[in-house]
Write a protein that holds these residues in place. Sequence first.
Motif, mmCIF file in Angstrom:
data_model
loop_
_atom_site.group_PDB
_atom_site.id
_atom_site.type_symbol
_atom_site.label_atom_id
_atom_site.label_comp_id
_atom_site.label_asym_id
_atom_site.label_seq_id
_atom_site.Cartn_x
_atom_site.Cartn_y
_atom_site.Cartn_z
ATOM 1 N N ARG A 97 0.879 -0.935 0.021
ATOM 2 C CA ARG A 97 0.047 -0.008 0.118
ATOM 3 C C ARG A 97 0.830 1.194 0.281
ATOM 4 O O ARG A 97 0.701 2.015 -0.749
ATOM 5 C CB ARG A 97 -1.165 -0.091 0.801
ATOM 6 C CG ARG A 97 -2.218 -1.221 0.726
ATOM 7 C CD ARG A 97 -3.088 -0.574 2.079
ATOM 8 N NE ARG A 97 -2.171 -1.081 3.579
ATOM 9 C CZ ARG A 97 -2.767 -2.264 4.249
ATOM 10 N NH1 ARG A 97 -2.697 -3.316 3.327
ATOM 11 N NH2 ARG A 97 -2.149 -2.288 4.961
ATOM 12 N N LEU A 98 1.909 1.615 0.641
ATOM 13 C CA LEU A 98 2.830 2.295 0.723
ATOM 14 C C LEU A 98 3.644 2.250 -0.393
ATOM 15 O O LEU A 98 3.726 3.732 -0.703
ATOM 16 C CB LEU A 98 4.043 1.952 1.670
ATOM 17 C CG LEU A 98 3.577 2.294 3.457
ATOM 18 C CD1 LEU A 98 4.512 1.804 4.294
ATOM 19 C CD2 LEU A 98 3.148 3.349 3.644
ATOM 20 N N SER A 99 4.241 1.350 -0.804
ATOM 21 C CA SER A 99 4.429 1.596 -2.321
ATOM 22 C C SER A 99 3.413 2.177 -3.980
ATOM 23 O O SER A 99 3.903 3.218 -4.890
ATOM 24 C CB SER A 99 4.923 0.471 -2.971
ATOM 25 O OG SER A 99 5.708 -0.304 -2.244
ATOM 26 N N LEU A 100 2.154 2.114 -3.692
ATOM 27 C CA LEU A 100 1.374 2.540 -4.453
ATOM 28 C C LEU A 100 0.983 3.817 -3.786
ATOM 29 O O LEU A 100 1.032 3.970 -5.042
ATOM 30 C CB LEU A 100 -0.188 1.274 -4.329
ATOM 31 C CG LEU A 100 -0.344 0.028 -4.961
ATOM 32 C CD1 LEU A 100 -1.636 -0.667 -4.592
ATOM 33 C CD2 LEU A 100 0.026 0.918 -6.032
ATOM 34 N N ALA A 101 1.238 4.482 -2.610
ATOM 35 C CA ALA A 101 0.712 5.260 -2.210
ATOM 36 C C ALA A 101 1.856 6.744 -3.189
ATOM 37 O O ALA A 101 1.580 7.558 -3.357
ATOM 38 C CB ALA A 101 0.580 5.523 -0.866
ATOM 39 N N LYS A 102 2.835 6.450 -3.399
ATOM 40 C CA LYS A 102 4.126 7.093 -3.826
ATOM 41 C C LYS A 102 3.517 6.923 -5.489
ATOM 42 O O LYS A 102 4.718 7.930 -6.202
ATOM 43 C CB LYS A 102 5.346 6.198 -4.278
ATOM 44 C CG LYS A 102 5.559 6.296 -2.187
ATOM 45 C CD LYS A 102 6.769 5.461 -2.324
ATOM 46 C CE LYS A 102 7.768 5.603 -0.624
ATOM 47 N NZ LYS A 102 8.856 4.587 -0.298
ATOM 48 N N SER A 104 1.744 8.644 -8.341
ATOM 49 C CA SER A 104 0.705 9.423 -9.076
ATOM 50 C C SER A 104 -0.456 8.732 -8.624
ATOM 51 O O SER A 104 -1.388 7.926 -9.736
ATOM 52 C CB SER A 104 0.783 10.649 -10.208
ATOM 53 O OG SER A 104 1.132 9.484 -11.143
ATOM 54 N N PRO A 105 -2.012 9.888 -9.036
ATOM 55 C CA PRO A 105 -3.114 9.557 -8.782
ATOM 56 C C PRO A 105 -3.706 8.704 -10.608
ATOM 57 O O PRO A 105 -4.054 7.958 -10.494
ATOM 58 C CB PRO A 105 -3.847 10.592 -8.579
ATOM 59 C CG PRO A 105 -3.124 11.294 -7.558
ATOM 60 C CD PRO A 105 -1.354 11.355 -8.192
ATOM 61 N N GLU A 106 -2.882 9.471 -11.693
ATOM 62 C CA GLU A 106 -3.094 9.707 -12.947
ATOM 63 C C GLU A 106 -2.427 7.917 -13.045
ATOM 64 O O GLU A 106 -3.447 6.783 -13.985
ATOM 65 C CB GLU A 106 -2.844 10.061 -13.587
ATOM 66 C CG GLU A 106 -2.781 11.586 -13.668
ATOM 67 C CD GLU A 106 -1.572 12.199 -12.311
ATOM 68 O OE1 GLU A 106 -2.677 13.264 -11.761
ATOM 69 O OE2 GLU A 106 -0.960 11.484 -11.891
ATOM 70 N N GLN A 107 -1.443 7.250 -11.951
ATOM 71 C CA GLN A 107 -1.405 6.201 -12.319
ATOM 72 C C GLN A 107 -1.736 4.828 -11.867
ATOM 73 O O GLN A 107 -1.699 3.498 -11.979
ATOM 74 C CB GLN A 107 1.244 6.057 -12.162
ATOM 75 C CG GLN A 107 1.208 6.635 -12.431
ATOM 76 C CD GLN A 107 2.687 6.171 -11.779
ATOM 77 O OE1 GLN A 107 2.619 7.126 -10.875
ATOM 78 N NE2 GLN A 107 3.643 5.948 -12.781
ATOM 79 N N THR A 108 -2.643 5.210 -10.715
ATOM 80 C CA THR A 108 -3.633 3.743 -10.195
ATOM 81 C C THR A 108 -4.932 4.249 -10.892
ATOM 82 O O THR A 108 -5.595 5.334 -10.841
ATOM 83 C CB THR A 108 -3.589 4.224 -8.423
ATOM 84 O OG1 THR A 108 -3.724 5.517 -8.309
ATOM 85 C CG2 THR A 108 -2.244 3.711 -8.212
ATOM 86 N N HIS A 109 -5.972 3.238 -11.117
ATOM 87 C CA HIS A 109 -7.329 2.998 -10.924
ATOM 88 C C HIS A 109 -8.211 1.412 -10.533
ATOM 89 O O HIS A 109 -8.627 0.509 -10.513
ATOM 90 C CB HIS A 109 -7.847 2.994 -12.859
ATOM 91 C CG HIS A 109 -6.450 3.567 -13.632
ATOM 92 N ND1 HIS A 109 -6.702 5.061 -13.724
ATOM 93 C CD2 HIS A 109 -5.385 3.302 -14.161
ATOM 94 C CE1 HIS A 109 -6.325 5.985 -14.683
ATOM 95 N NE2 HIS A 109 -5.327 4.790 -14.695
ATOM 96 N N PRO A 110 -8.254 2.479 -8.851
ATOM 97 C CA PRO A 110 -8.736 1.299 -7.823
ATOM 98 C C PRO A 110 -9.865 0.338 -8.629
ATOM 99 O O PRO A 110 -10.512 1.856 -9.095
ATOM 100 C CB PRO A 110 -8.965 1.575 -6.911
ATOM 101 C CG PRO A 110 -8.387 3.646 -7.753
ATOM 102 C CD PRO A 110 -7.547 3.716 -8.696
ATOM 103 N N ASP A 111 -10.739 -0.042 -8.315
ATOM 104 C CA ASP A 111 -11.891 -0.704 -8.429
ATOM 105 C C ASP A 111 -12.479 -0.754 -7.596
ATOM 106 O O ASP A 111 -11.971 -1.874 -6.509
ATOM 107 C CB ASP A 111 -11.258 -2.452 -9.432
ATOM 108 C CG ASP A 111 -12.920 -3.020 -9.507
ATOM 109 O OD1 ASP A 111 -14.227 -2.742 -9.055
ATOM 110 O OD2 ASP A 111 -12.873 -4.429 -10.350
ATOM 111 N N PRO A 112 -13.353 -0.589 -7.801
ATOM 112 C CA PRO A 112 -14.665 -0.199 -6.398
ATOM 113 C C PRO A 112 -15.186 -0.954 -6.668
ATOM 114 O O PRO A 112 -15.489 -1.808 -4.768
ATOM 115 C CB PRO A 112 -16.073 1.117 -7.431
ATOM 116 C CG PRO A 112 -15.926 1.525 -8.810
ATOM 117 C CD PRO A 112 -14.437 0.676 -8.938
#
Length: 197
Positions: A97-102, A104-112
């Motif tokens: 989770r810490l790695s994902l938080a680093k 940018s928001p554009e790089q992550t697309h969480p599945d609701p």
Amino acid sequence: MTAARGTNEYELWARAVEGDAGAFGELFDEHRDRVFGHALRSLASRHDAEDATAIVFLELWRHRRRVRVVNGSIIGWLLVTTNNVCRNQSRSARRYRLSLAKLSPEQTHPDPSDELAVEIDRARNAPGVREVFSQLSARDQDVLTLCVLEELTNAEAALALRIPIGTVKSRLFRAKKRMAELMVQSAPDTRDQWSLS
């Protein structure tokens, strides 16, 4: 304490130690549900608990020559190992989770639907208690698992943990006290979710 169906596991375990896959399979069938249930209490999802259960039994096979049968069962070793595996999985998940938080928001697309599944699991598995339990030391978690959750006697827990009975008693007293203190500090509804008496 004997196995769930009242069988004595000494002979079955002796065969498993010598490489008898059928005997090991019987032991897996005997204890899988208890290990899974304990992992589910510690982790945030059924999927993680299934992974933990698989790892516990893999460790059982790998370390079979060092595992002791206590009062006719290997359940004590399995539950303490489950605690260790769950702690490792939780640490790995935090690092992920810490790695994902680093990113940018554009790089992550969480599945609701992932978040919904986590929320359902949290509601089902008393998250307040799980979070408080995870704040305890490994020693506290192990003694509470064996003596409170699984209701082993102090003598049985002492054999499983390879410590004197007096040490089990003092650890259990301190673990219950620490758990109660942490529960008081947490949300009020958490106190009713897990009895430490």
